[in-house]
Write a protein that holds these residues in place. Sequence first.
Motif, PDB file in Angstrom:
ATOM      1  N   TYR A  23       0.812  -1.214   0.000  1.00 35.53           N
ATOM      2  CA  TYR A  23       0.000   0.000   0.000  1.00 35.53           C
ATOM      3  C   TYR A  23       0.852   1.274   0.000  1.00 35.53           C
ATOM      4  N   VAL A  28       3.230   2.541   1.831  1.00 37.37           N
ATOM      5  CA  VAL A  28       3.386   3.291   3.074  1.00 37.37           C
ATOM      6  C   VAL A  28       4.860   3.225   3.470  1.00 37.37           C
ATOM      7  N   LEU A  60      -2.002   6.433   7.474  1.00 41.70           N
ATOM      8  CA  LEU A  60      -1.741   5.463   6.416  1.00 41.70           C
ATOM      9  C   LEU A  60      -1.565   4.059   6.986  1.00 41.70           C
ATOM     10  N   ARG A  89      -0.799  14.611  -0.620  1.00 40.36           N
ATOM     11  CA  ARG A  89      -0.366  13.211  -0.693  1.00 40.36           C
ATOM     12  C   ARG A  89      -1.496  12.272  -0.276  1.00 40.36           C
ATOM     13  N   LEU A  90      -2.244  12.644   0.766  1.00 41.45           N
ATOM     14  CA  LEU A  90      -3.363  11.806   1.209  1.00 41.45           C
ATOM     15  C   LEU A  90      -4.412  11.698   0.116  1.00 41.45           C
ATOM     16  N   ARG A 143      -3.396   9.342  -2.509  1.00 46.10           N
ATOM     17  CA  ARG A 143      -3.537   7.958  -2.046  1.00 46.10           C
ATOM     18  C   ARG A 143      -5.001   7.517  -2.081  1.00 46.10           C
ATOM     19  N   SER A 145      -6.030   6.664  -5.605  1.00 47.94           N
ATOM     20  CA  SER A 145      -5.514   5.350  -6.007  1.00 47.94           C
ATOM     21  C   SER A 145      -6.349   4.222  -5.412  1.00 47.94           C
TER      22      SER A 145
END
Length: 493
Positions: free
Chosen positions: A128, A130, A148, A178-179, A182, A185
């Motif tokens: 994932y 992270v 995350l 960035r969050l 994510r 995605s």
Amino acid sequence: MTVETAAVVAAGVTKRFGATTALSEVSMRIAPGETHALVGRNGAGKSTLVSLLTGLHKPDAGEIRFGGEPAPPVADRGAWRARVACVFQRSTIIPTLTVAENLFLNRQGTVIRWPALRRRAAALLDEYAVDVDPRSLAGDLGVEQRQLVEIARALSQGARFIILDEPTARLDATAIERLFARLTSLSEAGVTMLFISHHLQEVYSVCDTVTVLRDARRVLTAPVASISHDELVAAMTGEAAGLTSTAPRQFQAAASVLRLDGLALADAFEPLTLEVGAGEIVGVTGSGSSGKVSLAETVGGLRKATAGTVSVDGSAVRPGVPNALKAGIGLVPQDRHREGLIPLLSVAENATLPIADRLGPLGAVVPSRRTGVAEEFIRRYDIRTESPDAPVASLSGGNAQKVVLARALAAEPKVLVLINPTAGVDVRSKESLLGAVRAAADAGTGVLMVSDELDDLRHCDRVLVMFHGRVTAELPAGWSDTDVVAAVEGIAA
């Protein structure tokens, strides 16, 4: 969309707690892979709906379904964890355990083989994307990293429906970007998400559909692209938009009430000299690594400076919260749960803590006097509570924050320091909080307000931008969003 093809369905759910109806005949359907926003003022019913969707409570009427199947019994926690996970505003990560231990808590088996556990954790984090060492203590992680890790833990248990409760409340602009990348995605990979936020711009940035709750009922569900910002605010409040006045203040330069002389904190911010006039509101913003929060905490007494001095009305203030209070500094800290409130005490007890010695002879508190003062605070700051004696832990986030502000202003401080004062609160609570700050400034209090919110900063007479521990820009009232964002990111506008 039919019930059978929906990833998640709440069908006419009602929940009562005694005489209070917390949720009334609310229906909501979420498609597979959809990011669905849930918005509403504090007390609208969002938390109650989340408690039904996560199996913490059983609806008194209606039903919850996942993929067309009825929700499992409340007692079957394993079945719930395989269907839904919630990343709460307050992290559920255990700080004294490693990342690997948190990822597989209660799933590590009766005999723990540590090398194998760490390898499984590393593979999961890699899957994932992270970027965290599984051997790290979870307490050493930043807010973004903890979130995350929680998402990865949920997905590893089979959950394909994730509830995100105010996920950006403590993130800076770069971390939020960035969050969101994510989340996009995950959505493309078929993960369904319910996104709860008071920041409406985020709803437009990342969500497909929005549902609005008001007074325990669903008042609107619509594609995000089809509804304007003003229409969304009107649905949340039942009134026209344009709530908080941001008209320029008629501030006149006054004598300095707060002065920082070469103030510094190692590894946080470099020597800084600053004056705040009586009645002036000075904003401070910057990225998460800018040092802005450490600066405010140093002025408020939570941290000890490594160099320089803090002075109020020309007198140096010794380190420590008691000394700051004695000098006339009121503080609204960053984390109201950990630093701002005592949850086992009542609203009245929390709000009057700084002035307890004034509520009776020889330092003894006369209950009737405390109640009277608290009732005045409840009226002045629009705190929605059953009574002054109600436990402060029973309040919604916005009302709890009003109690924190009431306590900071209780002793009529000369200086008010605020750190992200409107994080995680609704539109109306923001209006009340910022209105109270402006009123304090109008009465002569000098205000130092650290915030990531542009709407907070619009109330300031000037805004300082910090970048890697230094003040890199000072913007007078009338700045543009582009000016602030460019300065925060360390680039030319």
